[in-house]
Design a protein around this motif. Structure first.
Motif, PDB file in Angstrom:
ATOM      1  N   GLN A 193       0.916  -1.383  -0.005  1.00 28.08           N
ATOM      2  CA  GLN A 193       0.228   0.488  -0.384  1.00 28.08           C
ATOM      3  C   GLN A 193       0.809   1.321   0.249  1.00 28.08           C
ATOM      4  O   GLN A 193       1.797   1.125   0.043  1.00 28.08           O
ATOM      5  N   VAL A 194       0.391   2.281  -0.413  1.00 25.76           N
ATOM      6  CA  VAL A 194       1.286   3.608  -0.637  1.00 25.76           C
ATOM      7  C   VAL A 194      -0.058   4.660   0.279  1.00 25.76           C
ATOM      8  O   VAL A 194      -1.389   4.577  -0.538  1.00 25.76           O
ATOM      9  N   GLN A 195       0.811   5.370   0.510  1.00 27.60           N
ATOM     10  CA  GLN A 195      -0.599   6.819   1.241  1.00 27.60           C
ATOM     11  C   GLN A 195      -0.119   7.572   0.813  1.00 27.60           C
ATOM     12  O   GLN A 195       1.101   8.465   0.915  1.00 27.60           O
ATOM     13  N   LEU A 196      -0.556   8.881  -0.030  1.00 28.54           N
ATOM     14  CA  LEU A 196      -0.565  10.459  -1.001  1.00 28.54           C
ATOM     15  C   LEU A 196      -1.783  10.804   0.472  1.00 28.54           C
ATOM     16  O   LEU A 196      -2.631  10.493   0.567  1.00 28.54           O
ATOM     17  N   VAL A 197      -0.534  11.910   0.722  1.00 29.54           N
ATOM     18  CA  VAL A 197      -1.324  13.345   0.998  1.00 29.54           C
ATOM     19  C   VAL A 197      -0.425  14.598   0.025  1.00 29.54           C
ATOM     20  O   VAL A 197       0.077  15.087   0.325  1.00 29.54           O
ATOM     21  N   GLU A 198      -1.880  15.442  -0.151  1.00 29.55           N
ATOM     22  CA  GLU A 198      -2.113  16.518  -0.367  1.00 29.55           C
ATOM     23  C   GLU A 198      -1.438  17.371  -0.183  1.00 29.55           C
ATOM     24  O   GLU A 198      -2.694  17.009   1.053  1.00 29.55           O
ATOM     25  N   SER A 199      -0.930  18.359   0.053  1.00 27.47           N
ATOM     26  CA  SER A 199      -1.402  19.821   0.248  1.00 27.47           C
ATOM     27  C   SER A 199      -0.675  20.935  -0.024  1.00 27.47           C
ATOM     28  O   SER A 199      -0.432  21.312  -1.043  1.00 27.47           O
ATOM     29  N   GLY A 200      -1.087  22.268  -0.072  1.00 26.85           N
ATOM     30  CA  GLY A 200      -0.758  23.012  -1.112  1.00 26.85           C
ATOM     31  C   GLY A 200      -1.944  23.822  -1.883  1.00 26.85           C
ATOM     32  O   GLY A 200      -1.329  24.951  -2.173  1.00 26.85           O
ATOM     33  N   GLY A 201      -3.402  23.521  -1.428  1.00 30.54           N
ATOM     34  CA  GLY A 201      -4.371  23.962  -2.108  1.00 30.54           C
ATOM     35  C   GLY A 201      -4.642  25.373  -1.438  1.00 30.54           C
ATOM     36  O   GLY A 201      -4.032  24.980  -0.292  1.00 30.54           O
ATOM     37  N   GLY A 202      -5.432  26.385  -2.167  1.00 30.01           N
ATOM     38  CA  GLY A 202      -5.915  27.549  -1.588  1.00 30.01           C
ATOM     39  C   GLY A 202      -6.723  28.195  -2.441  1.00 30.01           C
ATOM     40  O   GLY A 202      -6.940  27.767  -3.931  1.00 30.01           O
ATOM     41  N   LEU A 203      -6.704  29.638  -2.325  1.00 33.76           N
ATOM     42  CA  LEU A 203      -8.031  30.674  -3.280  1.00 33.76           C
ATOM     43  C   LEU A 203      -6.811  31.546  -3.588  1.00 33.76           C
ATOM     44  O   LEU A 203      -5.791  32.034  -2.715  1.00 33.76           O
ATOM     45  N   TYR A 208      -6.065  15.903  -6.910  1.00 35.41           N
ATOM     46  CA  TYR A 208      -5.824  14.947  -6.910  1.00 35.41           C
ATOM     47  C   TYR A 208      -4.150  14.254  -7.258  1.00 35.41           C
ATOM     48  O   TYR A 208      -3.798  14.440  -8.192  1.00 35.41           O
ATOM     49  N   CYS A 209      -3.423  13.849  -5.957  1.00 35.31           N
ATOM     50  CA  CYS A 209      -2.154  12.737  -5.891  1.00 35.31           C
ATOM     51  C   CYS A 209      -2.255  11.290  -7.128  1.00 35.31           C
ATOM     52  O   CYS A 209      -3.218  11.361  -6.028  1.00 35.31           O
ATOM     53  N   ALA A 210      -1.508  10.503  -7.652  1.00 32.26           N
ATOM     54  CA  ALA A 210      -2.014   9.610  -7.920  1.00 32.26           C
ATOM     55  C   ALA A 210      -0.473   8.442  -7.476  1.00 32.26           C
ATOM     56  O   ALA A 210       0.255   9.326  -8.271  1.00 32.26           O
ATOM     57  N   ALA A 211      -0.715   7.827  -7.407  1.00 38.14           N
ATOM     58  CA  ALA A 211       0.706   6.767  -7.656  1.00 38.14           C
ATOM     59  C   ALA A 211       0.343   5.573  -8.841  1.00 38.14           C
ATOM     60  O   ALA A 211      -0.541   4.481  -8.107  1.00 38.14           O
ATOM     61  N   GLY A 212       1.039   5.215  -9.537  1.00 35.66           N
ATOM     62  CA  GLY A 212       0.726   4.003 -10.553  1.00 35.66           C
ATOM     63  C   GLY A 212       2.287   3.365 -10.942  1.00 35.66           C
ATOM     64  O   GLY A 212       3.366   4.047 -11.009  1.00 35.66           O
ATOM     65  N   TRP A 236      -4.537   6.641  -4.576  1.00 34.81           N
ATOM     66  CA  TRP A 236      -4.816   8.186  -4.504  1.00 34.81           C
ATOM     67  C   TRP A 236      -4.621   9.195  -3.023  1.00 34.81           C
ATOM     68  O   TRP A 236      -5.242   8.146  -1.872  1.00 34.81           O
ATOM     69  N   GLY A 237      -4.953  10.459  -3.377  1.00 32.40           N
ATOM     70  CA  GLY A 237      -4.363  11.359  -1.892  1.00 32.40           C
ATOM     71  C   GLY A 237      -6.448  11.548  -2.137  1.00 32.40           C
ATOM     72  O   GLY A 237      -7.141  11.313  -2.943  1.00 32.40           O
ATOM     73  N   GLN A 238      -6.111  12.029  -0.990  1.00 33.96           N
ATOM     74  CA  GLN A 238      -8.005  12.614  -0.678  1.00 33.96           C
ATOM     75  C   GLN A 238      -7.627  14.025  -1.345  1.00 33.96           C
ATOM     76  O   GLN A 238      -9.426  14.075  -1.632  1.00 33.96           O
TER      77      GLN A 238
END
Length: 122
Positions: A1-11, A95-99, A112-114
């Motif tokens: 399993q790979v866990q992915l966590v995105e950050s940095g979004g905003g307005l 979304y971030c993804a790994a493949g 996939w991340g959240q």
């Protein structure tokens, strides 16, 4: 399993910049191609950019080519999406993804991340 966590979004205002990050944990990060997708309500998830396991091959959707840059740091288990010259139509959940390899179809990505919201105001 790979866990992915995105950050940095905003307005951000149109013409501005944001940098998204995706931190991975679990299986060996450098074994995977990494991708960014985006989705707006009522529409299918859309390919944005991808990078191969070593970072020497990248691929972009025509809509972001020349404005977005994908990169990765295998020592930090992190992939980035630098977004410049943002437009209101870039507004979406990213979304971030790994493949295993670079593919533009979401179905072929295993993990996939959240997601992180990016909103570009006009």
């Amino acid at each position: 399993q790979v866990q992915l966590v995105e950050s940095g979004g905003g307005l951000v205002q149109a013409g501005g910049s944001l940098r998204l990050s995706c931190a991975a944990s679990g299986r060996t990060f450098s074994n995977y191609a990494m991708g960014w997708f985006r989705q707006v309500p009522g529409k299918e998830r859309e390919f944005v950019a991808a990078i191969n396991w070593s970072g020497d091959s990248t691929y972009y959707a025509d809509s972001v080519k020349g404005r977005f840059t994908i990169s990765r740091d295998n020592a930090k288990n992190t992939v980035y999406l630098q977004m410049n010259s943002l437009k209101p139509e870039d507004t979406a959940v990213y979304y971030c993804a790994a493949g295993p390899i670079i593919m533009t179809t979401p179905t072929y990505w295993n993990y996939w991340g959240q997601g992180t919201q990016v909103t570009v105001s006009s």
